[in-house]
Design a protein around this motif. Structure first.
Motif, mmCIF file in Angstrom:
data_model
loop_
_atom_site.group_PDB
_atom_site.id
_atom_site.type_symbol
_atom_site.label_atom_id
_atom_site.label_comp_id
_atom_site.label_asym_id
_atom_site.label_seq_id
_atom_site.Cartn_x
_atom_site.Cartn_y
_atom_site.Cartn_z
ATOM 1 N N TRP A 154 0.809 -1.217 0.000
ATOM 2 C CA TRP A 154 0.000 0.000 0.000
ATOM 3 C C TRP A 154 0.845 1.271 0.000
ATOM 4 C CZ3 TRP A 154 0.154 3.866 3.602
ATOM 5 C CH2 TRP A 154 0.765 3.577 4.826
ATOM 6 N N LYS A 155 1.943 1.275 0.729
ATOM 7 C CA LYS A 155 2.754 2.490 0.806
ATOM 8 C C LYS A 155 3.362 2.820 -0.554
ATOM 9 C CE LYS A 155 6.027 4.890 3.806
ATOM 10 N NZ LYS A 155 6.541 5.724 2.715
ATOM 11 N N THR A 156 3.817 1.808 -1.272
ATOM 12 C CA THR A 156 4.333 2.025 -2.625
ATOM 13 C C THR A 156 3.266 2.643 -3.510
ATOM 14 O OG1 THR A 156 5.838 0.145 -2.435
ATOM 15 C CG2 THR A 156 5.297 0.876 -4.658
ATOM 16 N N VAL A 157 2.060 2.138 -3.401
ATOM 17 C CA VAL A 157 0.950 2.621 -4.229
ATOM 18 C C VAL A 157 0.615 4.073 -3.900
ATOM 19 C CG1 VAL A 157 -1.484 2.281 -4.785
ATOM 20 C CG2 VAL A 157 0.017 0.301 -4.501
ATOM 21 N N VAL A 158 0.499 4.383 -2.627
ATOM 22 C CA VAL A 158 0.149 5.754 -2.226
ATOM 23 C C VAL A 158 1.265 6.728 -2.574
ATOM 24 C CG1 VAL A 158 -0.378 7.234 -0.255
ATOM 25 C CG2 VAL A 158 -1.429 4.960 -0.432
ATOM 26 N N ASP A 159 2.503 6.333 -2.339
ATOM 27 C CA ASP A 159 3.635 7.208 -2.669
ATOM 28 C C ASP A 159 3.738 7.472 -4.165
ATOM 29 O OD1 ASP A 159 4.275 7.324 -0.009
ATOM 30 O OD2 ASP A 159 5.970 5.930 -0.115
ATOM 31 N N ALA A 160 3.234 6.547 -4.981
ATOM 32 C CA ALA A 160 3.276 6.725 -6.432
ATOM 33 C C ALA A 160 2.233 7.716 -6.928
ATOM 34 C CB ALA A 160 3.085 5.385 -7.128
ATOM 35 N N GLY A 161 1.343 8.145 -6.050
ATOM 36 C CA GLY A 161 0.388 9.186 -6.428
ATOM 37 C C GLY A 161 -0.958 8.669 -6.865
ATOM 38 N N VAL A 162 -1.407 7.532 -6.319
ATOM 39 C CA VAL A 162 -2.712 7.006 -6.680
ATOM 40 C C VAL A 162 -3.813 7.933 -6.150
ATOM 41 C CG1 VAL A 162 -3.065 5.571 -4.622
ATOM 42 C CG2 VAL A 162 -4.014 4.850 -6.813
ATOM 43 N N ASP A 163 -4.874 8.107 -6.930
ATOM 44 C CA ASP A 163 -5.993 8.957 -6.516
ATOM 45 C C ASP A 163 -7.084 8.148 -5.815
ATOM 46 O OD1 ASP A 163 -5.010 11.438 -7.660
ATOM 47 O OD2 ASP A 163 -5.480 10.578 -9.624
ATOM 48 N N LEU A 164 -7.342 6.947 -6.320
ATOM 49 C CA LEU A 164 -8.334 6.048 -5.730
ATOM 50 C C LEU A 164 -7.693 4.686 -5.514
ATOM 51 C CD1 LEU A 164 -11.459 6.952 -7.877
ATOM 52 C CD2 LEU A 164 -11.386 7.069 -5.399
ATOM 53 N N PHE A 165 -7.887 4.132 -4.335
ATOM 54 C CA PHE A 165 -7.295 2.849 -3.976
ATOM 55 C C PHE A 165 -8.410 1.811 -3.950
ATOM 56 C CE2 PHE A 165 -5.320 -0.461 -1.649
ATOM 57 C CZ PHE A 165 -3.956 -0.229 -1.577
ATOM 58 N N VAL A 166 -8.218 0.720 -4.685
ATOM 59 C CA VAL A 166 -9.234 -0.329 -4.754
ATOM 60 C C VAL A 166 -8.695 -1.598 -4.086
ATOM 61 C CG1 VAL A 166 -10.657 -1.759 -6.264
ATOM 62 C CG2 VAL A 166 -10.164 0.626 -6.898
#
Length: 382
Positions: A154-166
């Motif tokens: 999750w941290k990799t995903v959020v740090d990459a700039g995701v707008d919506l997390f599924v």
């Protein structure tokens, strides 16, 4: 009124309906399709189309996620797929599409080869790179992980700039019980509370399960279980949730949670079993705010599956409960979503059909159309 059917002296079951079992009823009022809005908003993000792509390798690549975003929908990347395991997955996608099955339900050789391909580890750097590709195109960025992988990535995903997390699985619960000694299960409520981006979670197929997911703080709940074209969950596990009843049940949970929470609206997103435009129409009529499409978009000329469709269940390392299915190719993404339609069977111009159905029944937007009258009218193919 809900009623139960006696299966035998020791068991009763509630009657449930699939989308094929119901039909929308025209009203006394009609309007021009040009006066109908199919736009949708979740959190701060507004979309011209109430469509999310299913996070499947046969449907979504970074390029198709961008294309769907530019057409007005939301492309959701599968962050556990081939695009995050290989720098160049195109040869492997071509190989999967070219495999020959010696039986209609899928051959063991095909399943074993897919398991081998998907056994490669997920590379966090590729996760960040694929999300960056979409973000650089200027569209809303969404990525999907299973509950099992969320804590790891999750941290990799959020740090990459995701707008919506599924967070998407065959089924997702707010109360998962783990075996003694196993890693602690994902605490959805704590995770969503601490995350700074809106989360869509599912699938759920019942009123109670959906209500519990809504109480975690999710912005949206995916509705569905084992109903997609590439699933064999009903045959493998004996579990299935007919979509019309599931959507209506979760929509009821949304209504009750709105009262319980003092006005917090959680979006209901139908996920699975909607291969044609009429299915999309009836999903909204049952209470969906938006739809997540797999097979319908896998028919696009741009789709990575090259006319084939499969999901993560098809290559599960221990218990495969999905298969690779031939869906064919009917047109470009734009033709499938917005037309002009070239097929009379509901596989092209999906949103044009939704507009037409809303206009024919006299409704001007999606929220109004959720109140349309429906009847039980099982479909009999000719």
């Amino acid at each position: 009124m809900a009623y139960e059917i006696e299966i035998g002296r020791g068991k009763r079951g509630r009657r449930a309906f699939s989308l094929d079992d119901i039909a929308v009823v025209p009203s006394r009022r009609t309007r021009d399709p040009e006066l109908v809005s199919v736009s949708w908003q979740i959190d701060a993000y507004h979309f011209a189309l109430p469509v999310l792509s299913a996070p499947m390798d046969s449907v979504v690549s970074p390029a198709t996620a961008i294309a769907i975003g530019k057409l007005g929908g939301l492309g959701v990347l599968d962050l556990e797929g081939l695009w995050t395991r290989y720098e160049d997955p195109e040869p492997l996608l071509a190989e999967v599409a070219a495999m020959e099955d010696d039986v209609p339900t899928g051959s063991p050789a095909t399943t074993r080869r897919m398991q081998e391909i998907y056994s490669a580890p997920i590379d966090p750097e590729l996760v960040a790179l694929r999300l960056k590709q979409v973000r650089d195109a200027g569209v809303v960025v969404a990525g999907a992980l299973s509950p099992q992988r969320t804590a790891q990535l999750w941290k990799t995903v959020v740090d990459a700039g995701v707008d919506l997390f599924v967070i998407r699985g065959t089924t997702v619960s707010a109360e998962h019980v783990a075996a003694s000694g196993a890693d602690a299960p994902l605490n959805l409520k704590q995770f969503i509370y601490e995350l700074e981006v809106p989360v869509v979670v599912g699938g759920a197929a019942s009123y109670t399960a959906a209500l519990h997911l809504m109480r975690t703080g999710a912005a949206g709940v995916l509705v569905g279980f084992g109903g997609g074209a590439a699933h064999t969950t009903r045959g493998a596990l004996g579990i299935h949730a007919p979509m019309a009843t599931a959507i209506a049940d979760v929509a009821a949970a949304r209504r009750d949670y709105l009262d319980e929470s003092g006005g917090r609206y959680v979006h209901v997103i139908a996920d699975g079993g909607m291969g044609r435009s009429g299915d999309v129409v009836k999903a909204v009529a049952c209470g969906a705010d938006a739809v997540m499409l797999g097979a319908a978009l896998a028919r696009a000329t741009e789709a990575p599956g090259r006319g084939w469709h499969w999901g993560p269940e098809a290559h599960h390392p221990d218990l495969p409960r999905g298969r690779r299915v031939r869906v064919g190719t009917v047109g470009s993404l734009e033709e499938i979503l917005l037309g002009p339609g070239t097929t009379p069977d509901g596989t092209s111009n999906l949103l044009g059909a939704l507009r037409r159905a809303m206009a024919t029944t006299g409704y001007s937007d999606l929220k109004e159309f959720q109140r349309v009258e429906v009847v039980v009218s099982p479909y009999q193919p000719t």
